[in-house]
Scaffold this motif. Structure first.
Motif, PDB file in Angstrom:
ATOM      1  N   GLU A   1     -22.433  -1.313  -4.684  1.00 38.00           N
ATOM      2  CA  GLU A   1     -22.315  -1.329  -6.135  1.00 38.00           C
ATOM      3  C   GLU A   1     -21.531  -2.644  -6.788  1.00 38.00           C
ATOM      4  OE1 GLU A   1     -23.761   1.738  -6.789  1.00 38.00           O
ATOM      5  OE2 GLU A   1     -24.305   1.013  -8.543  1.00 38.00           O
ATOM      6  N   ASN A   2     -22.408  -3.376  -7.616  1.00 37.39           N
ATOM      7  CA  ASN A   2     -21.994  -4.549  -8.276  1.00 37.39           C
ATOM      8  C   ASN A   2     -20.799  -4.126  -9.171  1.00 37.39           C
ATOM      9  OD1 ASN A   2     -21.883  -7.316  -8.270  1.00 37.39           O
ATOM     10  ND2 ASN A   2     -23.212  -7.425 -10.095  1.00 37.39           N
ATOM     11  N   ILE A   3     -19.654  -3.656  -8.833  1.00 36.43           N
ATOM     12  CA  ILE A   3     -18.598  -3.672  -9.800  1.00 36.43           C
ATOM     13  C   ILE A   3     -17.140  -4.119  -8.885  1.00 36.43           C
ATOM     14  CG2 ILE A   3     -19.462  -1.216 -10.674  1.00 36.43           C
ATOM     15  CD1 ILE A   3     -17.708   0.208  -8.652  1.00 36.43           C
ATOM     16  N   THR A   4     -16.386  -4.056  -9.762  1.00 36.19           N
ATOM     17  CA  THR A   4     -15.021  -4.736  -9.489  1.00 36.19           C
ATOM     18  C   THR A   4     -13.907  -3.529  -9.525  1.00 36.19           C
ATOM     19  OG1 THR A   4     -15.637  -6.948  -9.859  1.00 36.19           O
ATOM     20  CG2 THR A   4     -13.132  -6.371  -9.625  1.00 36.19           C
ATOM     21  N   THR A   5     -13.080  -3.205  -8.187  1.00 35.06           N
ATOM     22  CA  THR A   5     -12.119  -2.244  -8.446  1.00 35.06           C
ATOM     23  C   THR A   5     -10.797  -2.901  -8.190  1.00 35.06           C
ATOM     24  OG1 THR A   5     -13.370  -0.695  -7.586  1.00 35.06           O
ATOM     25  CG2 THR A   5     -11.254  -0.288  -7.084  1.00 35.06           C
ATOM     26  N   ILE A   6      -9.828  -2.716  -9.019  1.00 34.89           N
ATOM     27  CA  ILE A   6      -8.525  -3.102  -9.025  1.00 34.89           C
ATOM     28  C   ILE A   6      -7.705  -1.903  -8.399  1.00 34.89           C
ATOM     29  CG2 ILE A   6      -6.405  -4.068 -10.218  1.00 34.89           C
ATOM     30  CD1 ILE A   6      -8.811  -6.046 -10.217  1.00 34.89           C
ATOM     31  N   PHE A   7      -7.245  -2.016  -7.440  1.00 39.36           N
ATOM     32  CA  PHE A   7      -6.472  -0.943  -6.586  1.00 39.36           C
ATOM     33  C   PHE A   7      -5.072  -1.123  -6.516  1.00 39.36           C
ATOM     34  CE2 PHE A   7      -5.679   0.817  -2.163  1.00 39.36           C
ATOM     35  CZ  PHE A   7      -5.125   1.955  -2.836  1.00 39.36           C
ATOM     36  N   VAL A   8      -4.215  -0.302  -7.458  1.00 41.01           N
ATOM     37  CA  VAL A   8      -2.922  -0.301  -7.390  1.00 41.01           C
ATOM     38  C   VAL A   8      -2.160   0.289  -6.365  1.00 41.01           C
ATOM     39  CG1 VAL A   8      -0.746  -0.413  -8.886  1.00 41.01           C
ATOM     40  CG2 VAL A   8      -2.949  -1.353  -9.922  1.00 41.01           C
ATOM     41  N   ASN A   9      -1.869   0.081  -5.402  1.00 38.93           N
ATOM     42  CA  ASN A   9      -1.205   0.853  -4.448  1.00 38.93           C
ATOM     43  C   ASN A   9       0.516   0.751  -4.282  1.00 38.93           C
ATOM     44  OD1 ASN A   9      -0.275   1.931  -1.838  1.00 38.93           O
ATOM     45  ND2 ASN A   9      -1.483   0.785  -0.466  1.00 38.93           N
ATOM     46  N   ASN A  10       0.901   1.861  -4.940  1.00 40.57           N
ATOM     47  CA  ASN A  10       2.335   2.043  -4.891  1.00 40.57           C
ATOM     48  C   ASN A  10       2.992   3.097  -4.019  1.00 40.57           C
ATOM     49  OD1 ASN A  10       1.606   4.171  -6.315  1.00 40.57           O
ATOM     50  ND2 ASN A  10       2.742   3.285  -8.194  1.00 40.57           N
ATOM     51  N   ALA A  11       2.034   3.581  -3.264  1.00 40.82           N
ATOM     52  CA  ALA A  11       2.526   4.681  -1.882  1.00 40.82           C
ATOM     53  C   ALA A  11       3.027   5.882  -2.601  1.00 40.82           C
ATOM     54  CB  ALA A  11       3.676   3.960  -1.087  1.00 40.82           C
ATOM     55  N   ILE A  12       2.822   6.101  -3.830  1.00 43.96           N
ATOM     56  CA  ILE A  12       3.470   7.466  -4.386  1.00 43.96           C
ATOM     57  C   ILE A  12       2.539   7.942  -5.675  1.00 43.96           C
ATOM     58  CG2 ILE A  12       4.856   6.613  -6.185  1.00 43.96           C
ATOM     59  CD1 ILE A  12       7.075   8.444  -4.734  1.00 43.96           C
ATOM     60  N   TYR A  13       2.552   9.164  -5.858  1.00 39.12           N
ATOM     61  CA  TYR A  13       1.977   9.609  -7.062  1.00 39.12           C
ATOM     62  C   TYR A  13       2.836   9.509  -8.230  1.00 39.12           C
ATOM     63  CZ  TYR A  13      -2.017  12.060  -4.727  1.00 39.12           C
ATOM     64  OH  TYR A  13      -3.104  12.265  -4.234  1.00 39.12           O
ATOM     65  N   GLY A  14       2.650   8.732  -9.217  1.00 37.28           N
ATOM     66  CA  GLY A  14       3.596   8.300 -10.170  1.00 37.28           C
ATOM     67  C   GLY A  14       3.786   9.484 -11.437  1.00 37.28           C
ATOM     68  N   MET A  15       2.480   9.556 -11.788  1.00 34.98           N
ATOM     69  CA  MET A  15       2.551  10.560 -13.022  1.00 34.98           C
ATOM     70  C   MET A  15       2.960  11.807 -12.870  1.00 34.98           C
ATOM     71  SD  MET A  15      -0.775  10.713 -15.713  1.00 34.98           S
ATOM     72  CE  MET A  15      -1.807  12.359 -15.042  1.00 34.98           C
ATOM     73  N   THR A  16       2.564  12.491 -11.787  1.00 35.87           N
ATOM     74  CA  THR A  16       3.040  13.782 -11.766  1.00 35.87           C
ATOM     75  C   THR A  16       4.383  13.946 -11.103  1.00 35.87           C
ATOM     76  OG1 THR A  16       1.870  13.474  -9.444  1.00 35.87           O
ATOM     77  CG2 THR A  16       0.744  14.962 -11.287  1.00 35.87           C
ATOM     78  N   GLY A  17       5.004  12.882 -10.759  1.00 35.92           N
ATOM     79  CA  GLY A  17       6.446  12.912 -10.536  1.00 35.92           C
ATOM     80  C   GLY A  17       7.134  12.459  -9.183  1.00 35.92           C
ATOM     81  N   GLY A  18       6.186  11.777  -8.548  1.00 33.53           N
ATOM     82  CA  GLY A  18       6.787  11.107  -7.369  1.00 33.53           C
ATOM     83  C   GLY A  18       6.402  12.064  -5.980  1.00 33.53           C
ATOM     84  N   GLN A  19       5.184  12.689  -5.967  1.00 32.63           N
ATOM     85  CA  GLN A  19       4.939  13.361  -4.718  1.00 32.63           C
ATOM     86  C   GLN A  19       4.163  12.375  -3.844  1.00 32.63           C
ATOM     87  OE1 GLN A  19       3.503  14.316  -7.995  1.00 32.63           O
ATOM     88  NE2 GLN A  19       5.567  15.709  -8.165  1.00 32.63           N
ATOM     89  N   MET A  20       4.145  12.769  -2.489  1.00 35.22           N
ATOM     90  CA  MET A  20       3.621  12.137  -1.532  1.00 35.22           C
ATOM     91  C   MET A  20       2.026  11.722  -1.592  1.00 35.22           C
ATOM     92  SD  MET A  20       3.280  13.099   2.609  1.00 35.22           S
ATOM     93  CE  MET A  20       1.848  14.213   2.353  1.00 35.22           C
ATOM     94  N   ALA A  21       1.814  10.653  -1.524  1.00 30.49           N
ATOM     95  CA  ALA A  21       0.578   9.885  -1.487  1.00 30.49           C
ATOM     96  C   ALA A  21      -0.268   9.458  -0.211  1.00 30.49           C
ATOM     97  CB  ALA A  21       0.575   8.586  -2.446  1.00 30.49           C
ATOM     98  N   PRO A  22      -1.486   9.294  -0.225  1.00 30.64           N
ATOM     99  CA  PRO A  22      -1.982   9.110   1.127  1.00 30.64           C
ATOM    100  C   PRO A  22      -1.619   7.904   1.651  1.00 30.64           C
ATOM    101  CG  PRO A  22      -3.782   8.864  -0.944  1.00 30.64           C
ATOM    102  CD  PRO A  22      -2.557   9.565  -1.245  1.00 30.64           C
ATOM    103  N   THR A  23      -1.099   7.124   0.828  1.00 29.70           N
ATOM    104  CA  THR A  23      -0.642   5.803   1.274  1.00 29.70           C
ATOM    105  C   THR A  23       1.019   5.760   1.509  1.00 29.70           C
ATOM    106  OG1 THR A  23      -0.512   5.050  -1.018  1.00 29.70           O
ATOM    107  CG2 THR A  23      -2.298   4.408   0.286  1.00 29.70           C
ATOM    108  N   SER A  24       1.675   6.887   1.279  1.00 30.89           N
ATOM    109  CA  SER A  24       3.344   6.944   1.548  1.00 30.89           C
ATOM    110  C   SER A  24       3.504   6.469   2.964  1.00 30.89           C
ATOM    111  CB  SER A  24       3.429   8.347   1.199  1.00 30.89           C
ATOM    112  OG  SER A  24       3.477   8.687  -0.242  1.00 30.89           O
ATOM    113  N   LEU A  25       4.562   6.008   3.317  1.00 31.42           N
ATOM    114  CA  LEU A  25       4.960   5.310   4.502  1.00 31.42           C
ATOM    115  C   LEU A  25       5.568   6.445   5.192  1.00 31.42           C
ATOM    116  CD1 LEU A  25       6.604   2.031   3.490  1.00 31.42           C
ATOM    117  CD2 LEU A  25       4.159   2.678   3.879  1.00 31.42           C
TER     118      LEU A  25
ATOM    119  N   GLY B   1       8.121   8.701   7.028  1.00 30.99           N
ATOM    120  CA  GLY B   1       9.357   8.884   6.876  1.00 30.99           C
ATOM    121  C   GLY B   1      10.011   8.730   5.143  1.00 30.99           C
ATOM    122  N   GLN B   2       8.985   8.435   4.367  1.00 35.35           N
ATOM    123  CA  GLN B   2       9.191   8.113   2.993  1.00 35.35           C
ATOM    124  C   GLN B   2       9.326   9.268   2.413  1.00 35.35           C
ATOM    125  OE1 GLN B   2       6.106   5.717   0.937  1.00 35.35           O
ATOM    126  NE2 GLN B   2       7.155   6.399  -1.100  1.00 35.35           N
ATOM    127  N   LYS B   3      10.620   9.416   1.686  1.00 32.80           N
ATOM    128  CA  LYS B   3      10.965  10.679   1.151  1.00 32.80           C
ATOM    129  C   LYS B   3      10.226  10.805  -0.490  1.00 32.80           C
ATOM    130  CE  LYS B   3      15.330  11.712   3.114  1.00 32.80           C
ATOM    131  NZ  LYS B   3      16.793  11.900   3.075  1.00 32.80           N
TER     132      LYS B   3
END
Lengths: 366, 259
Positions: B122-146, B148-150
């Motif tokens: 698909e001729n689109i561009t994606t900006i993928f911001v990876n901060n290893a956590i769910y921010g808006m819902t208040g810091g839950q585990m993300a698929p990119t959480s490390l 041991g990450q609390k």
């Protein structure tokens, strides 16, 4: 245009092409797949957009994106796939965007089967997604009506900036019968002023279904409700047969309504005063006319290819003034005219014997 | 809002990119979403694309991105930005279409949509911001959480026996033939921010030239939900995230190299 033998799914697809649909996104599912297949050829021939999505979830969100650009866009599916589209439909409704969705209903719940059903009535008419809204829902009972209502669907979608669902069933999608297609409309070249076309020489446009403040969300909801009120006033559609002197009014839509007509005609031949009321719009339900007819008949008999879903709208429209009976088949079983005739006969007999002290016969088939 | 009056001897060295809207954002202090926004806006300005760009915002902290950029934009359902962007782009192939997505949006609920958008080229561009956590819902585990990450949904630390391992999206998408430019950069210091800007410029040029799917993954900080001071959070990217998500070019096809 002359009549030709057309399969329902293909007739709907070609009607959409001729209504000027510019983009189609879909996912294969029986019994609607011929619609997608027809689009895969025709849309490419006409240099319009066809894309087979990775899922119905993706397909409806592609529709959402294309609708943002102000073009005529559609998708089609069948019951399990339609369930997956609920999320996208709600966002489309929450963004005030027009689109057309075809649901060729099949037996359920779950994977169910691929046979004709009307079991999606609640899901389609009540909201088709979370939140307070209704799509406009059109219900064809023949291939010709499927063509005509698909054409109308695009006009209504544009007129009201609203979702329009063509609620067919597997019978309509799969059968072939003579029908006439309309002439080809040209594709619109102008885009509405709200469309996302790039902020060139104007302020940016944004499209979202997001209001953090309760009062703003309520104000947006009120806007939807005002529009629904307008649609309810202007767009109630139906066809009625033998209602001049009928004592029993059969109510059925789509394939069930068409089969019921055969039974009603036989009942007439046998001297029973029976009429048929066939809604063409399931939302808005044609409550005004049905309410008027309530004063003229002794009872209603609702016929559906479900456990009884539209019957709730019939009860609301008749306001408890007359008995409302029901005959239905489920799970992909198609009711035969003889079965409906038997239900009509039973109800008529009760009407005559009971003289107003009628007891409703719920689910006479059980 | 700050305004500056220049006299004859002054030179303007820094201002809001035209592609950013003049408004406050909802981002926390120290969050690098602001840096990512600015880099994208600068790149759009430099390439003169603002008037023909449509931005597709995600669900997550950047849910209001369609308001923060001074261009046409829309707000997708959670994870569905690549599908929505596909709809926008297929109808208007001459426009630039960009999705801006976080890691929960892109790598969890929207995994199918991003993989298939990339697979289709698909001729689109994606900006993928990876901060290893769910921010808006208040810091839950993300698929990119490390490991041991609390987080608030992995209070004893991410247990890989129970919840598996972080998803490396750049590596995963780089295996698809439709993806033509897939790189991972970081926003933890100036040198890396400059590299990120250059990558965004390249990704947009890939789309301008109709070369297929492009994505820039940006390792980003979330001081609020990581429970760190902003500067500590930048160090956490460097010391903890980069070892798990190595920076680099994961897919750059030959034609892109000559851009």
């Amino acid at each position: 245009m002359a009549k030709e033998m057309l399969k329902g799914n293909i007739a709907i697809a070609e009607a959409a092409v001729r209504a000027g649909v510019e983009a189609y996104f879909g996912y294969p599912i029986t019994p609607q797949t011929e619609l997608l297949e027809h689009m895969s050829r025709r849309m490419v021939e006409l240099q319009r957009v066809f894309l087979q999505a990775e899922s119905e979830v993706a397909a409806i969100n592609m529709v959402y994106g294309a609708a943002c650009t102000g073009v005529r866009v559609m998708t089609s599916s069948s019951s399990p796939g339609f369930s997956l589209m609920q999320e996208g439909l709600s966002y489309i409704a929450g963004s005030d965007l027009p689109c057309v969705v075809v649901d060729v209903m099949r037996g359920g719940p779950g994977l169910g089967n691929i046979l004709p059903s009307q079991g999606d009535y609640f899901q389609i008419t009540r909201s088709a997604g979370h939140g307070d809204y209704h799509p406009i829902v059109l219900a064809p009972s023949s291939v010709q009506e499927a063509i005509d209502l698909t054409t109308l669907a695009f006009d209504l979608a544009d007129q009201y900036r609203h979702i329009v669902i063509v609620a067919a069933d597997g019978l309509i999608g799969q059968m072939m019968e003579p029908a006439e297609l309309p002439p080809m409309q040209s594709v619109r070249t102008n885009r509405p002023d709200w469309a996302l076309t790039g902020a060139d020489g104007r302020q940016p446009n944004s499209i979202a279904s997001f209001y953090l403040k309760a009062e703003e969300e309520e104000a947006f909801n009120q806007k939807i409700q005002n529009r629904l009120h307008e649609i309810r006033d202007a767009e109630q559609r139906f066809i009625e047969y033998y209602t001049d002197d009928c004592e029993l009014l059969v109510v059925g839509y789509g394939s069930a309504g068409r089969i019921a007509l055969s039974a009603v005609e036989t009942a007439r031949d046998n001297g029973m005063k029976v009429g048929l009321f066939r809604p063409l719009t399931l939302w808005p339900f044609p409550e005004k006319r049905l309410s008027e007819l309530t004063d003229m008949v002794g009872a209603c008999l609702v016929v559906e290819m479900s456990a009884g879903q539209m019957i709730e709208d019939v009860r609301l429209a008749t306001g408890g003034q007359i008995p409302v009976g029901f005959y239905g088949r489920m799970g992909g079983v198609i009711p035969m005219p003889d079965e409906i005739l038997q239900a009509i006969t039973t109800h008529c007999r009760q009407l005559k014997h009971c003289e107003g002290a009628f007891t409703p016969l719920e689910r006479v088939n059980s | 809002m700050m305004t500056t009056t220049l006299n004859e001897t002054s030179t303007l060295v820094y201002e809001r990119p035209h592609s950013l809207a003049a408004c406050n954002t909802n981002y926390c202090p120290g969050c690098t979403h602001g840096v990512a926004h600015r880099l994208l806006a600068e790149a759009i300005d430099e390439l003169g694309l603002r008037e023909r760009t449509i931005l597709v915002a995600p669900v997550g902290c950047s849910v209001f991105a369609y308001k923060y950029f001074n261009m046409d934009g829309c707000e997708a359902a959670h994870g569905r930005a690549p599908a929505m962007a596909t709809g926008v782009k297929r109808v208007q192939p001459d426009k630039m279409v960009i999705t801006y997505q976080g890691d929960g949006d892109l790598a969890s609920i929207g995994m199918a949509e991003i993989v298939h958008a990339a697979a289709r080229g698909e001729n689109i561009t994606t900006i993928f911001v990876n901060n290893a956590i769910y921010g808006m819902t208040g810091g839950q585990m993300a698929p990119t959480s490390l490991p041991g990450q609390k987080t608030t949904s992995s209070p004893f630390g991410r247990d890989t026996i129970l919840t598996g391992y972080p998803v490396r999206m750049s590596e995963l998408l780089s295996t698809l033939d439709g993806a033509t430019y897939i790189v991972r950069r970081s926003l933890h210091d100036i040198a890396n921010i400059r590299k990120a800007k250059k990558a965004i410029l390249t990704a947009l040029k890939v789309q301008m030239n109709g070369m297929g799917f492009s994505m820039v993954e940006l390792l980003s900080s979330c001081p609020t939900n990581w429970g760190l001071e902003p500067v500590e959070a930048l160090h956490w990217i460097e010391n903890n995230m980069i070892p798990a998500f190595p920076l680099g070019d994961y897919k750059v096809i030959e034609e892109v190299r000559s851009l």
